[in-house]
Scaffold this active site. Structure first.
Site, mmCIF file in Angstrom:
data_model
loop_
_atom_site.group_PDB
_atom_site.id
_atom_site.type_symbol
_atom_site.label_atom_id
_atom_site.label_comp_id
_atom_site.label_asym_id
_atom_site.label_seq_id
_atom_site.Cartn_x
_atom_site.Cartn_y
_atom_site.Cartn_z
ATOM 1 N N TRP A 22 0.820 -1.207 0.000
ATOM 2 C CA TRP A 22 0.000 0.000 0.000
ATOM 3 C C TRP A 22 0.853 1.254 0.000
ATOM 4 O O TRP A 22 1.855 1.350 0.692
ATOM 5 C CB TRP A 22 -0.881 -0.007 1.255
ATOM 6 C CG TRP A 22 -1.563 1.305 1.557
ATOM 7 C CD1 TRP A 22 -1.026 2.372 2.230
ATOM 8 C CD2 TRP A 22 -2.887 1.686 1.194
ATOM 9 N NE1 TRP A 22 -1.951 3.399 2.313
ATOM 10 C CE2 TRP A 22 -3.096 3.008 1.689
ATOM 11 C CE3 TRP A 22 -3.918 1.044 0.512
ATOM 12 C CZ2 TRP A 22 -4.308 3.679 1.524
ATOM 13 C CZ3 TRP A 22 -5.118 1.720 0.349
ATOM 14 C CH2 TRP A 22 -5.304 3.007 0.844
ATOM 15 N N ASN A 24 0.013 5.712 0.004
ATOM 16 C CA ASN A 24 -0.906 6.830 -0.178
ATOM 17 C C ASN A 24 -0.142 8.150 -0.228
ATOM 18 O O ASN A 24 0.636 8.345 -1.163
ATOM 19 C CB ASN A 24 -2.071 6.821 0.824
ATOM 20 C CG ASN A 24 -1.686 6.802 2.281
ATOM 21 O OD1 ASN A 24 -1.104 5.842 2.775
ATOM 22 N ND2 ASN A 24 -2.041 7.844 3.013
ATOM 23 N N ASP A 25 -0.303 9.056 0.719
ATOM 24 C CA ASP A 25 0.173 10.438 0.573
ATOM 25 C C ASP A 25 1.665 10.553 0.256
ATOM 26 O O ASP A 25 2.496 9.885 0.881
ATOM 27 C CB ASP A 25 -0.064 11.218 1.863
ATOM 28 C CG ASP A 25 -1.522 11.287 2.259
ATOM 29 O OD1 ASP A 25 -2.371 10.878 1.455
ATOM 30 O OD2 ASP A 25 -1.803 11.736 3.382
ATOM 31 N N ASP A 152 -0.341 16.229 9.787
ATOM 32 C CA ASP A 152 0.190 16.602 8.479
ATOM 33 C C ASP A 152 0.957 17.933 8.487
ATOM 34 O O ASP A 152 0.589 18.892 7.800
ATOM 35 C CB ASP A 152 -0.925 16.666 7.425
ATOM 36 C CG ASP A 152 -1.804 15.429 7.406
ATOM 37 O OD1 ASP A 152 -1.307 14.370 7.820
ATOM 38 O OD2 ASP A 152 -2.972 15.524 6.989
ATOM 39 N N GLU A 206 -6.980 18.435 5.858
ATOM 40 C CA GLU A 206 -5.790 17.592 5.935
ATOM 41 C C GLU A 206 -4.728 18.129 4.992
ATOM 42 O O GLU A 206 -4.989 18.976 4.138
ATOM 43 C CB GLU A 206 -6.132 16.142 5.567
ATOM 44 C CG GLU A 206 -7.047 15.437 6.544
ATOM 45 C CD GLU A 206 -7.294 13.982 6.161
ATOM 46 O OE1 GLU A 206 -7.027 13.118 7.002
ATOM 47 O OE2 GLU A 206 -7.746 13.719 5.038
#
Length: 552
Positions: A22, A24-25, A152, A206
């Site tokens: 996986w 993501n960001d 974040d 976010e």
């Protein structure tokens, strides 16, 4: 780098993605000692988000195209990040050392802010990182934060007072806020007296980003560049479970305040398609600002052993109007160009379809300039509701559905058909339509995915956004589209409007060939004043290597 990948099962050929597991960001993109670094949210144990106990993956590149995976830079091994090393940023300090600020979920699941430094700053690959003992969390969760939403941190910038600052997203008393913290040593931080931005309409923002842009020209600015004559700032926020938004304004680093240039927070979309968590960095090598963003899978959780890609890196700068950003694929993509097809002055008649042959339609870079008809009298009237909210723009695209053949009247739709099967049962269209509005004209850009795949359980929406161009003056509009197996990135009006989409055609999964077309379903012929299409080669992206001593 050696070792090419064979794209399959939706895998891309030149977009950044993990070999497995996986992702993501994008977290801390960074240029350091001749190397580009990409840190990203990563689950080293499988292709799902799981319980959120994530690490930071780390890859390096010499050209932003080919990437070597170095493993994980940060892992949840300490009490202050035991439940996950979540998103954050990288900053180059005044002495040239890089530093990471990141959100940790501590042993109780509470979100706090932490710092990490490289064990050996002279290592151009920055392979090992340390979390300084006794320092973390450098910012515990404040008492007025609600919902455990405090995450974040941005890339830090240096103010004229010699203090470092970073911004972080927080829910403060139910209000979505962007807080600013200051520090002299990057370890001891104090919160500013007021938030940089707060919105009671959005309880959870976010992935904030705050960066300077030049008022004129495409050259990027260091994140610590001060506001003033010739400089504006961009505040970017991601709305939880939504997309990314930005506003252009002026930042005062003495008061730590941000004021939009238009007087109100008139938020614009980074991309009108499907991406999230965009992050920029200043590329000191080429003096440009570069944006990355996470593009999730939309094929109903199919287990492929990996999940998630990043957009191809985009250079971005402020448009001449001073209100919007322009985004464009970094020039290094041209190193992948192989075969070329070109047209000039070609006419696509009403209801016409013209194939672009001679390039691999699964891996392509296509640039087209369409001339609008000499008379725009037949342009349809714009429904004013379409200007208010994205759902209305989606309805506009649905009503002007380009995937049905034949002319329908008006100026457009005209554009590209990509990822088309031989029988045209599967196809994705990216197109423009010109509308009359208030004595002038508006251009709507759409991506129609409703026939992108015959497979069940695949998200097949419309995406749409208006393009700020003057078609009466320019007499044309440009479209650039990157095609890469399961992702289509389109840039309208020279990059003023962008649409990113994931597509999963069955004919591609079965190893079949794809087709690429110019089309025009408007009432009048459209002239293609220029069309260039390049077949793109396959980059080496995060191929797992046995010898980590010399990954490049």
């Amino acid at each position: 780098m050696n070792g090419k990948q064979s794209p399959r099962n939706g895998r891309t050929a030149y977009h950044f993605q993990p070999a497995k597991n996986w992702m993501n960001d994008p977290n801390g993109p960074l240029y350091h000692k001749g190397m580009y670094h990409m840190f990203f949210q990563y689950n080293p144990h499988g292709p799902t988000f799981g319980t959120g106990k994530l690490s930071w993956g780390h890859s390096v590149s010499g050209d932003l195209v080919n990437w070597a995976f170095l493993g994980t830079a940060l892992d949840p091994t300490s009490p202050f990040d035991a439940e996950g090393c979540w998103s954050g940023s990288a900053t180059t300090l005044a002495d040239g050392r890089p530093a990471i600020l990141y959100t940790g979920r501590d042993a109780s699941g509470v979100q706090v802010q932490n710092v990490a430094f490289p064990k050996n700053p002279s290592d151009p690959l920055l392979r090992e990182w340390r979390k300084p003992p006794g320092c973390n969390p450098v910012v515990p969760q404040p008492g007025d934060v609600t919902g455990n939403n405090f995450r974040d941190p941005t890339t830090a910038w240096l103010g004229r007072d010699g203090l470092w600052r970073f911004a972080v997203a927080a829910e403060v008393g139910g209000v979505g806020s962007t807080l600013v913290y200051r520090s002299k040593d990057f370890v001891r931080w104090e919160r500013g007296s007021a938030p940089l931005h707060a919105s009671p309409d959005v309880p959870v923002w976010e992935c904030p980003d705050l960066f300077p842009v030049a008022e004129r020209g495409a050259e990027g600015l260091d994140t610590s560049a001060r506001g003033g004559a010739g400089v504006r700032h961009v505040l970017k926020l991601s709305k939880a479970a939504d997309e990314d938004y930005y506003v252009v304004g002026r930042y005062d680093d003495e008061a730590d305040t941000f004021a939009p240039v238009e007087g109100v927070f008139d938020w614009r979309r980074i991309d009108h398609g499907h991406l999230f968590g965009a992050k920029t960095f200043f590329d000191a090598r080429r003096r440009r600002r570069v944006l990355w963003a996470w593009v999730d899978e939309t094929d109903d959780g199919v287990d492929k052993g990996w999940r998630g890609i990043q957009t191809f890196p985009r250079a971005l700068w402020l448009d001449a109007d001073g209100r919007q950003l322009v985004q464009w694929p970094v020039e290094e993509i041209e190193t992948l160009r192989k075969g070329r097809a070109a047209l000039a002055g070609a006419v696509v008649g009403a209801g016409g379809l013209r194939e672009i042959a001679g390039v691999d339609a699964l891996q392509a870079d296509v640039e087209v300039v369409f001339e609008v008809p000499e008379s725009l009298d037949d342009a349809e009237e714009l429904d004013p509701e379409w200007l208010q909210h994205d759902p209305h723009k989606l309805r506009a695209c649905a009503e002007k559905k380009a995937s049905s053949p034949g002319p329908r009247g008006g100026v457009g739709p005209f554009g590209l058909v990509v990822m088309a099967s031989g029988d045209m049962r599967e196809q994705t269209t990216v197109f423009f339509q010109v509308f009359r509005h208030g004595g002038t004209y508006k251009v709507l850009m759409c991506a129609d995915l409703t026939r992108s795949s015959t497979k069940e359980g695949v998200h097949k929406p419309f995406y749409a956004g208006f393009v700020d161009v003057d078609v009466e003056k320019d007499r044309g509009i440009s479209l650039r589209t990157l095609i890469d197996h399961s992702v289509v990135e389109s840039f309208g009006g020279g990059g003023r409007t962008c649409i990113t989409a994931r597509v999963y055609p069955e004919h591609v999964a079965a190893g079949g060939s794809s087709h690429l077309y110019l089309f025009n379903n408007g009432a009048h012929p459209v002239t293609v004043s220029k069309m260039e299409a390049w077949e793109l080669g396959t980059a080496s992206v995060n191929v797992e290597q046995d010898d980590r001593a010399d990954p490049l």
